[in-house]
Enzyme design. Sequence first.
Site, mmCIF file in Angstrom:
data_model
loop_
_atom_site.group_PDB
_atom_site.id
_atom_site.type_symbol
_atom_site.label_atom_id
_atom_site.label_comp_id
_atom_site.label_asym_id
_atom_site.label_seq_id
_atom_site.Cartn_x
_atom_site.Cartn_y
_atom_site.Cartn_z
ATOM 1 N N GLU A 111 42.141 160.994 2.504
ATOM 2 C CA GLU A 111 42.987 162.306 2.293
ATOM 3 C C GLU A 111 44.340 162.124 1.685
ATOM 4 O O GLU A 111 44.741 160.823 2.085
ATOM 5 C CB GLU A 111 42.974 162.815 3.818
ATOM 6 N N CYS A 124 51.963 161.899 1.473
ATOM 7 C CA CYS A 124 51.580 161.078 2.424
ATOM 8 C C CYS A 124 50.174 160.454 1.899
ATOM 9 O O CYS A 124 49.151 161.348 1.832
ATOM 10 C CB CYS A 124 51.319 161.828 3.714
ATOM 11 N N CYS A 131 39.674 153.411 9.501
ATOM 12 C CA CYS A 131 40.739 152.730 10.122
ATOM 13 C C CYS A 131 40.028 151.877 11.203
ATOM 14 O O CYS A 131 39.057 152.288 11.858
ATOM 15 C CB CYS A 131 41.983 153.244 10.651
ATOM 16 N N CYS A 135 43.416 153.373 17.671
ATOM 17 C CA CYS A 135 44.379 153.957 18.487
ATOM 18 C C CYS A 135 43.668 155.324 19.336
ATOM 19 O O CYS A 135 43.199 155.906 18.850
ATOM 20 C CB CYS A 135 45.767 154.351 17.841
ATOM 21 N N CYS A 138 44.429 158.801 17.972
ATOM 22 C CA CYS A 138 44.401 158.973 16.535
ATOM 23 C C CYS A 138 43.075 159.298 16.144
ATOM 24 O O CYS A 138 41.937 158.665 16.396
ATOM 25 C CB CYS A 138 44.789 157.784 15.857
ATOM 26 N N CYS A 360 46.496 163.838 9.746
ATOM 27 C CA CYS A 360 45.616 162.488 9.330
ATOM 28 C C CYS A 360 44.239 162.492 9.979
ATOM 29 O O CYS A 360 44.016 162.539 11.383
ATOM 30 C CB CYS A 360 46.158 161.443 9.893
HETATM 31 N N1 SAH Z 1 48.116 153.070 10.597
HETATM 32 C C1 SAH Z 1 49.404 153.441 10.233
HETATM 33 C C2 SAH Z 1 49.560 154.682 9.327
HETATM 34 C C3 SAH Z 1 48.842 155.564 9.482
HETATM 35 S S1 SAH Z 1 48.934 156.555 10.840
HETATM 36 C C4 SAH Z 1 49.756 153.466 11.687
HETATM 37 O O1 SAH Z 1 49.410 153.626 12.666
HETATM 38 O O2 SAH Z 1 51.288 153.499 11.605
HETATM 39 C C5 SAH Z 1 50.511 157.599 10.693
HETATM 40 C C6 SAH Z 1 51.159 158.164 11.841
HETATM 41 O O3 SAH Z 1 50.565 159.300 12.538
HETATM 42 C C7 SAH Z 1 51.322 157.147 12.783
HETATM 43 O O4 SAH Z 1 52.357 156.970 13.525
HETATM 44 C C8 SAH Z 1 50.284 157.522 13.942
HETATM 45 O O5 SAH Z 1 50.335 156.925 15.078
HETATM 46 C C9 SAH Z 1 50.414 158.945 13.938
HETATM 47 N N2 SAH Z 1 49.136 159.835 14.476
HETATM 48 C C10 SAH Z 1 47.777 159.373 14.534
HETATM 49 N N3 SAH Z 1 47.291 160.198 15.022
HETATM 50 C C11 SAH Z 1 48.089 161.024 15.593
HETATM 51 C C12 SAH Z 1 47.833 162.490 16.085
HETATM 52 N N4 SAH Z 1 46.861 162.858 16.842
HETATM 53 N N5 SAH Z 1 49.158 163.232 16.557
HETATM 54 C C13 SAH Z 1 50.264 162.757 16.139
HETATM 55 N N6 SAH Z 1 50.338 161.511 15.392
HETATM 56 C C14 SAH Z 1 49.391 160.878 15.039
HETATM 57 FE FE1 SF4 Z 2 44.732 153.145 12.481
HETATM 58 FE FE2 SF4 Z 2 45.213 155.752 13.449
HETATM 59 FE FE3 SF4 Z 2 45.958 153.387 14.564
HETATM 60 FE FE4 SF4 Z 2 47.318 154.261 12.390
HETATM 61 S S1 SF4 Z 2 47.374 155.452 14.243
HETATM 62 S S2 SF4 Z 2 46.189 152.012 12.949
HETATM 63 S S3 SF4 Z 2 45.302 155.082 11.172
HETATM 64 S S4 SF4 Z 2 43.609 154.204 14.340
#
Ligand code: SAH
Ligand code: SF4
Length: 381
Positions: A111, A124, A131, A135, A138, A360
């Site tokens: 995306e 973005c 990934c 997390c 996420c 995302c």
């Molecule tokens: N992997 C990298 C970059 C992609 S994620 C990272 O983790 O930094 C981009 C941002 O979106 C990160 O800060 C992530 O923690 C946040 N994010 C992911 N899922 C989310 C959600 N469901 N609600 C709000 N922020 C989220």
């Molecule tokens: Fe991967 Fe999502 Fe964690 Fe970023 S926030 S490192 S995209 S699992």
Amino acid sequence: MTPKAAQMPVLEAVPLQKNPVRQSLLGLSPVALEDIVFSSGLPKFRARQLWRWVWRHGLTNFDEMSDLGKTVRVQFSEMFHADRPAVSRRLKSTDGTIKWLLRFPDGDEAETVYIPEKERGTLCISSQIGCTLTCSFCHTGTQKLVRNLSTAEICGQIMLAMDELGEWPAGKPNRRLTNIVLMGMGEPLFNYENVAAAMRIIMSGEGVGLSKRRITLSTSGVVPEINRAGEELGVNLAISLHAVRDELRDELVPINRKYQLAELIDACRNYPGLSNARRITWEYVMLDGVNDSDEDCRKLLALIKGIPSKINLIPFNSWPGSPYKCSSPERIEAFSRKLLKAGYASPIRTPRGVDIMAACGQLKSASERRRRQKRGVAGQI
Ligand code: SAH
Ligand code: SF4
């Protein structure tokens, strides 16, 4: 000869293919392009001409490259292409946010999201399909398929957006795409080589010419690669912090089990080029009753003390089956006020493109769900 080559069977001569697979120009550095052009018997300045047509003017059709003779154009069109990734879905929100779901030739999807704001427009981009990190809040982390995006696939996202936003020639006044954030799918520091190569191409003054100050790389905390990104690329750094105690961060951002907070903060404190004009962005997702207490706020302030910082409070974007709830607006406000009082700008990220699932990983999952339903598979995301 490498040991591997020594074991290779002797191949019978195969006839030369008339149309060998064309190489994407979007993954080639100026030097690599020069080498290929030179070794195909053309002078190096032809590579520089081609480079400008592709990166300054956004051309994909060799016939439009007016200062190249007909024979050179034909030769280039047999060697190269500058195709953009295919778009399998494109959604435009009422707030102007555009989201593309891209499909690569192998069927993998990623995306890209464009977010227009008053003073700037941010793209973005994704660095991986899915990934490997998981997390817990996420959505991307729940997707099974993972691979790195190539340099051409990373640059392709930017080229596609520039086409659609009418940004050619690059660098013209009143640009709509002014900033790039590596905050889409994937962990950019797990795909460092391709991300770095793509950013170097995009920063090149002969091409798109985007300044390193306008590029932000977001990482969950791959500590050994942080300094390198600063030294070699000089881009802005954002850290997905989300918790200020190791115990909780181990759960929310599991890479923390490998690189604990003290180590992460140390790497950030030493990030090359930090100053008040160039601060680290701490991303902090607001999870109700999990990380949003006054005590968390105090600990956050203590942790980042002395580091030029901005704090980005992100309302949690819920997804089906997620174990968390977003903090209340009052809690987020209170948290933000405390940070402000301590002298930190802490914009609350307003959700954008909610109507088009701009967060995302969400559109990709929705698309997979639809396909599974079509195939009659009861899909669980
Ligand atoms: N992997 C990298 C970059 C992609 S994620 C990272 O983790 O930094 C981009 C941002 O979106 C990160 O800060 C992530 O923690 C946040 N994010 C992911 N899922 C989310 C959600 N469901 N609600 C709000 N922020 C989220
Ligand atoms: Fe991967 Fe999502 Fe964690 Fe970023 S926030 S490192 S995209 S699992």
